[in-house]
Design a protein around this motif. Structure first.
Motif, PDB file in Angstrom:
ATOM      1  N   PRO A 289      -6.501  98.051  63.660  1.00 32.23           N
ATOM      2  CA  PRO A 289      -4.459  97.376  64.602  1.00 32.23           C
ATOM      3  C   PRO A 289      -3.714  96.878  63.272  1.00 32.23           C
ATOM      4  O   PRO A 289      -2.918  96.741  63.531  1.00 32.23           O
ATOM      5  N   GLU A 290      -4.134  96.141  61.892  1.00 29.33           N
ATOM      6  CA  GLU A 290      -3.446  96.066  60.173  1.00 29.33           C
ATOM      7  C   GLU A 290      -2.617  96.854  60.370  1.00 29.33           C
ATOM      8  O   GLU A 290      -1.307  96.537  59.394  1.00 29.33           O
ATOM      9  N   ALA A 291      -2.639  98.092  61.187  1.00 30.82           N
ATOM     10  CA  ALA A 291      -1.544  99.283  60.304  1.00 30.82           C
ATOM     11  C   ALA A 291      -0.377  99.211  61.040  1.00 30.82           C
ATOM     12  O   ALA A 291       0.768  99.636  61.422  1.00 30.82           O
ATOM     13  N   LYS A 292      -0.223  97.850  62.352  1.00 28.32           N
ATOM     14  CA  LYS A 292       0.727  97.629  63.114  1.00 28.32           C
ATOM     15  C   LYS A 292       2.453  97.155  62.771  1.00 28.32           C
ATOM     16  O   LYS A 292       3.581  97.819  62.664  1.00 28.32           O
ATOM     17  N   LYS A 293       1.783  96.587  60.954  1.00 32.11           N
ATOM     18  CA  LYS A 293       2.995  96.388  60.977  1.00 32.11           C
ATOM     19  C   LYS A 293       3.691  97.393  59.919  1.00 32.11           C
ATOM     20  O   LYS A 293       4.881  97.693  59.119  1.00 32.11           O
ATOM     21  N   TYR A 294       3.013  99.027  59.142  1.00 36.27           N
ATOM     22  CA  TYR A 294       3.369  99.970  58.898  1.00 36.27           C
ATOM     23  C   TYR A 294       4.608 100.966  59.921  1.00 36.27           C
ATOM     24  O   TYR A 294       4.679 101.389  59.555  1.00 36.27           O
ATOM     25  N   GLN A 295       4.239 100.611  61.508  1.00 39.86           N
ATOM     26  CA  GLN A 295       5.183 101.369  62.339  1.00 39.86           C
ATOM     27  C   GLN A 295       6.318 101.890  62.312  1.00 39.86           C
ATOM     28  O   GLN A 295       7.366 100.701  61.558  1.00 39.86           O
ATOM     29  N   MET A 296       6.747 103.137  62.637  1.00 42.96           N
ATOM     30  CA  MET A 296       8.429 103.003  62.414  1.00 42.96           C
ATOM     31  C   MET A 296       9.469 102.800  63.372  1.00 42.96           C
ATOM     32  O   MET A 296       8.554 103.582  65.006  1.00 42.96           O
ATOM     33  N   LEU A 297       9.738 102.005  63.541  1.00 41.52           N
ATOM     34  CA  LEU A 297      11.153 102.694  64.337  1.00 41.52           C
ATOM     35  C   LEU A 297      12.719 103.126  63.589  1.00 41.52           C
ATOM     36  O   LEU A 297      12.922 102.723  62.710  1.00 41.52           O
ATOM     37  N   GLU A 380      12.611  86.695  60.445  1.00 42.69           N
ATOM     38  CA  GLU A 380      12.211  85.837  60.992  1.00 42.69           C
ATOM     39  C   GLU A 380      11.351  86.154  62.072  1.00 42.69           C
ATOM     40  O   GLU A 380      10.249  86.559  63.078  1.00 42.69           O
ATOM     41  N   SER A 381      12.680  86.080  63.066  1.00 37.99           N
ATOM     42  CA  SER A 381      12.563  86.329  64.648  1.00 37.99           C
ATOM     43  C   SER A 381      11.772  87.614  64.715  1.00 37.99           C
ATOM     44  O   SER A 381      11.048  87.915  65.796  1.00 37.99           O
ATOM     45  N   ILE A 382      12.661  88.549  63.679  1.00 40.31           N
ATOM     46  CA  ILE A 382      11.301  90.285  64.723  1.00 40.31           C
ATOM     47  C   ILE A 382      10.488  90.373  64.481  1.00 40.31           C
ATOM     48  O   ILE A 382       9.623  91.261  64.748  1.00 40.31           O
ATOM     49  N   GLN A 383       9.774  89.553  62.902  1.00 37.72           N
ATOM     50  CA  GLN A 383       8.556  89.138  62.474  1.00 37.72           C
ATOM     51  C   GLN A 383       7.143  89.065  63.608  1.00 37.72           C
ATOM     52  O   GLN A 383       7.134  89.233  64.392  1.00 37.72           O
ATOM     53  N   LYS A 384       7.917  87.903  64.544  1.00 39.75           N
ATOM     54  CA  LYS A 384       7.130  86.520  65.442  1.00 39.75           C
ATOM     55  C   LYS A 384       7.140  87.494  66.798  1.00 39.75           C
ATOM     56  O   LYS A 384       6.056  87.902  67.509  1.00 39.75           O
ATOM     57  N   GLU A 385       7.700  88.445  67.007  1.00 43.81           N
ATOM     58  CA  GLU A 385       8.155  89.346  68.393  1.00 43.81           C
ATOM     59  C   GLU A 385       7.241  90.575  68.259  1.00 43.81           C
ATOM     60  O   GLU A 385       6.349  91.008  68.633  1.00 43.81           O
ATOM     61  N   ILE A 386       7.041  91.055  66.453  1.00 40.61           N
ATOM     62  CA  ILE A 386       5.624  92.076  66.315  1.00 40.61           C
ATOM     63  C   ILE A 386       4.284  91.482  66.159  1.00 40.61           C
ATOM     64  O   ILE A 386       3.558  92.441  66.793  1.00 40.61           O
ATOM     65  N   GLU A 387       4.402  90.378  65.955  1.00 36.52           N
ATOM     66  CA  GLU A 387       3.126  89.647  66.141  1.00 36.52           C
ATOM     67  C   GLU A 387       2.701  88.701  66.918  1.00 36.52           C
ATOM     68  O   GLU A 387       1.781  88.065  67.337  1.00 36.52           O
ATOM     69  N   GLN A 388       3.436  88.731  68.231  1.00 32.88           N
ATOM     70  CA  GLN A 388       2.360  87.698  69.713  1.00 32.88           C
ATOM     71  C   GLN A 388       1.548  88.101  69.921  1.00 32.88           C
ATOM     72  O   GLN A 388       0.719  87.326  70.324  1.00 32.88           O
ATOM     73  N   ASN A 389       0.249  89.659  69.578  1.00 34.75           N
ATOM     74  CA  ASN A 389      -0.556  89.733  70.016  1.00 34.75           C
ATOM     75  C   ASN A 389      -1.488  90.326  69.103  1.00 34.75           C
ATOM     76  O   ASN A 389      -2.469  90.766  69.119  1.00 34.75           O
ATOM     77  N   ASN A 390      -1.002  89.182  68.067  1.00 33.37           N
ATOM     78  CA  ASN A 390      -2.069  89.821  66.509  1.00 33.37           C
ATOM     79  C   ASN A 390      -3.158  88.896  67.165  1.00 33.37           C
ATOM     80  O   ASN A 390      -3.534  87.746  68.271  1.00 33.37           O
ATOM     81  N   GLY A 391      -4.331  89.760  67.145  1.00 33.92           N
ATOM     82  CA  GLY A 391      -5.816  89.126  67.999  1.00 33.92           C
ATOM     83  C   GLY A 391      -6.099  89.876  69.036  1.00 33.92           C
ATOM     84  O   GLY A 391      -7.550  90.009  69.612  1.00 33.92           O
ATOM     85  N   ASN A 392      -5.108  90.605  69.460  1.00 31.47           N
ATOM     86  CA  ASN A 392      -5.727  90.812  70.968  1.00 31.47           C
ATOM     87  C   ASN A 392      -5.310  92.292  71.237  1.00 31.47           C
ATOM     88  O   ASN A 392      -4.768  92.800  72.115  1.00 31.47           O
ATOM     89  N   GLU A 393      -5.245  92.773  70.073  1.00 31.27           N
ATOM     90  CA  GLU A 393      -4.838  94.835  69.962  1.00 31.27           C
ATOM     91  C   GLU A 393      -5.780  95.013  70.471  1.00 31.27           C
ATOM     92  O   GLU A 393      -6.455  94.829  69.850  1.00 31.27           O
ATOM     93  N   GLN A 394      -5.799  95.849  72.374  1.00 32.40           N
ATOM     94  CA  GLN A 394      -7.089  96.428  73.158  1.00 32.40           C
ATOM     95  C   GLN A 394      -6.396  98.121  72.027  1.00 32.40           C
ATOM     96  O   GLN A 394      -7.595  98.711  72.731  1.00 32.40           O
ATOM     97  N   LYS A 410      12.956  96.106  72.575  1.00 37.38           N
ATOM     98  CA  LYS A 410      13.233  94.534  72.149  1.00 37.38           C
ATOM     99  C   LYS A 410      14.081  94.924  71.099  1.00 37.38           C
ATOM    100  O   LYS A 410      14.419  94.536  70.290  1.00 37.38           O
ATOM    101  N   LEU A 411      12.729  95.249  69.490  1.00 37.37           N
ATOM    102  CA  LEU A 411      13.347  95.557  68.526  1.00 37.37           C
ATOM    103  C   LEU A 411      14.488  95.954  67.991  1.00 37.37           C
ATOM    104  O   LEU A 411      15.628  95.777  67.480  1.00 37.37           O
ATOM    105  N   ARG A 412      15.597  97.133  68.757  1.00 31.70           N
ATOM    106  CA  ARG A 412      16.604  97.716  68.917  1.00 31.70           C
ATOM    107  C   ARG A 412      17.634  96.371  69.460  1.00 31.70           C
ATOM    108  O   ARG A 412      18.726  96.931  69.028  1.00 31.70           O
ATOM    109  N   ASP A 413      17.406  96.216  70.217  1.00 35.42           N
ATOM    110  CA  ASP A 413      18.503  95.407  71.084  1.00 35.42           C
ATOM    111  C   ASP A 413      18.508  93.684  70.123  1.00 35.42           C
ATOM    112  O   ASP A 413      19.695  93.661  69.873  1.00 35.42           O
ATOM    113  N   MET A 414      17.452  93.475  69.336  1.00 33.97           N
ATOM    114  CA  MET A 414      17.298  92.565  68.282  1.00 33.97           C
ATOM    115  C   MET A 414      17.964  93.092  67.064  1.00 33.97           C
ATOM    116  O   MET A 414      19.328  92.132  67.039  1.00 33.97           O
TER     117      MET A 414
END
Length: 479
Positions: A289-297, A380-394, A410-414
């Motif tokens: 789940p830590e690989a979430k921050k390396y995803q491509m947009l 900062e606001s984008i990173q909060k959107e990405i980290e909203q489910n930290n620890g609960n990735e299923q 949502k990230l594209r809209d922001m």
């Protein structure tokens, strides 16, 4: 018969056009070539072929193209003078007018022609007055009933006939397998030895191919290459997933050598949330789940009146424009070889700026389509959107990865909202009507200058920069 040759004058250099037809008017003949300015412009670009349109006023006329060849011919003016009482007693004067160093020869066939005519019930109705705008028209002109007429820009990519008959190439079968000096008709496969992995593949490779090791060890010749290798190794130890743009921004290495070095340490993801990225060998982001921050947009700038701005309001030039597109039969393939070889010999490579892979609030991306890793979205606001489910990735979704479903949109809209704010700040008093007026003026200017821009882009050779579709480009580099 007496012959006199005058060679005292300085011979100018001339250009010859072997015109494929009989003409009585030189002006009308020159009009089929686009006029003297068009011929001069074609001659100034060695990679261009000379275009001939037998119906220059017909926009649907498919052209005939002449190849540019070097020649060493002479242009002579011959005059014969004979006595009236004795015709056999003649004197021939020859004056050398110039040396023909370049000749355009029309050795191919014209493309198939398609007239703008509608045939029905044995009657043929011309459509030129209905589909060609000759003056400003009212709305009724565009709403009138009209038969479909959508011919392709070209029917045949080749203008020289070939007897193919679906038979195998005899010369290809005779190619020696071990000969490295054999020059074939097709380009040999590139020995880059990259490993491609899809999102649905069960396992990821832990080691690179043996051929990748051999190839890089053979190419790694100097200290700069060894330093780049060590630097890339440390980069993958500190961060297991990188985009090629991010690697290029942090390593000063020729792009062609970088293609050989990347498969030595990483594999390439083709699909999924990490598509078009290089992943460290042995690392599986689908299980971490830590690989979430390396995803491509994959982000593309939105341009329409709905969003409040159009293409003319964005100070970002597209990598490619439909107005600058050249059909494949208009270019000589060997025209720019000498320039390519000359610029490839330059060893210094300028690293792209951080803006090629990092986004910050208040900035505009360098291109209209960008491939960002979410960890490189420094907002900062984008990173909060990405980290909203930290620890609960299923579950790792193929589209949104370890993020909450819908996060990508949502990230594209922001990001679009931030870019919109920057553009409005630059032109705060501009209304949508002004936007349309400016768009129309820019379109006219771009249409008038598109050929000049096209030639400028062709002169600038940038090795291995790739196309706007980064994933497609990288895959083609390793095929």
């Amino acid at each position: 018969t007496r012959i006199k040759v005058n060679t005292k004058t300085v011979e100018p250099k001339l250009v010859c056009v072997e015109y494929p037809g009989v003409f009585s008017s030189a002006d009308r003949m020159l009009a089929t070539l686009g006029g003297e300015p068009k011929v001069t412009k074609t001659y100034s670009n060695p990679s261009k072929r000379l275009e001939l349109r037998y119906r220059p006023q017909d926009p649907f006329c498919h052209s005939l193209y002449g190849n540019r060849v070097s020649s060493g011919n002479l242009l002579l003016r011959v005059r014969r003078r004979a006595r009236k009482n004795d015709p056999k007693d003649a004197e021939i004067h020859m004056d050398m007018l110039g040396v023909i160093g370049t000749t355009y020869k029309f050795m191919g066939l014209a493309d198939f022609q398609c007239l703008a005519v509608h045939s029905e019930g044995g009657k043929h109705t011309p459509l030129y007055d209905k589909i060609i705008l000759r003056k400003p028209e009212s709305q009724e002109f565009f709403e009138q009933p009209m038969p479909y007429f959508l011919p392709p820009p070209i029917f045949s990519r080749l203008d020289s006939p070939v007897d193919y008959f679906y038979r195998p190439d005899v010369h290809l079968n005779q190619m020696p397998g071990d000969s490295k000096n054999f020059i074939g008709l097709n380009r040999a496969g590139r020995p880059h030895n990259a490993i491609f992995v899809s999102f649905t593949d069960p396992v990821v490779p832990a080691e690179c191919l043996e051929a990748a090791k051999v190839t890089w060890k053979r190419i790694c010749m100097n200290e700069c290459d060894k330093k780049a290798e060590e630097q890339l190794k440390k980069m993958f130890e500190s961060r297991p997933i990188w985009s090629r743009n991010a690697v290029k921004a942090n390593i000063n290495l020729h792009p062609d050598k970088l293609k050989l070095l990347l498969p030595f340490y990483a594999y390439y993801m083709v699909t999924g949330p990490w598509r078009s990225l290089w992943v460290k060998l042995g690392y599986d982001p689908r299980k971490t789940p830590e690989a979430k921050k390396y995803q491509m947009l994959d982000f593309r700038i939105r341009c329409s009146s709905k969003h409040g701005y159009l293409l003319s309001n964005i100070p970002i030039k597209a990598k490619r424009s439909s107005l600058n597109y050249s059909l494949p039969n208009t270019l000589n393939k060997s025209g720019k070889c000498f320039r390519i070889m000359e610029k490839l010999s330059v060893s210094s490579v300028s690293s792209p700026q951080e803006s090629s892979y990092i986004f910050r609030e208040g900035m505009l991306p360098p291109h209209r389509q960008m491939f960002y890793q979410v960890c490189d979205l420094d907002v900062e606001s984008i990173q909060k959107e990405i980290e909203q489910n930290n620890g609960n990735e299923q579950h790792c979704d193929e589209r949104d990865g370890w993020c909450v479903v819908g996060t990508t949109d949502k990230l594209r809209d922001m990001i679009s909202a931030m870019i919109k704010a920057v553009i409005r700040a630059q032109k705060p008093s501009q209304s949508v009507k002004d936007v349309y007026a400016e768009e129309e003026e820019d379109a006219v200017g771009e249409y008038e200058n598109r050929e000049d821009e096209e030639e400028d882009e062709e002169d600038e050779f940038q090795p291995s920069e790739g196309s706007e579709n980064e994933m497609e480009t990288e895959i083609l580099d390793y095929m």
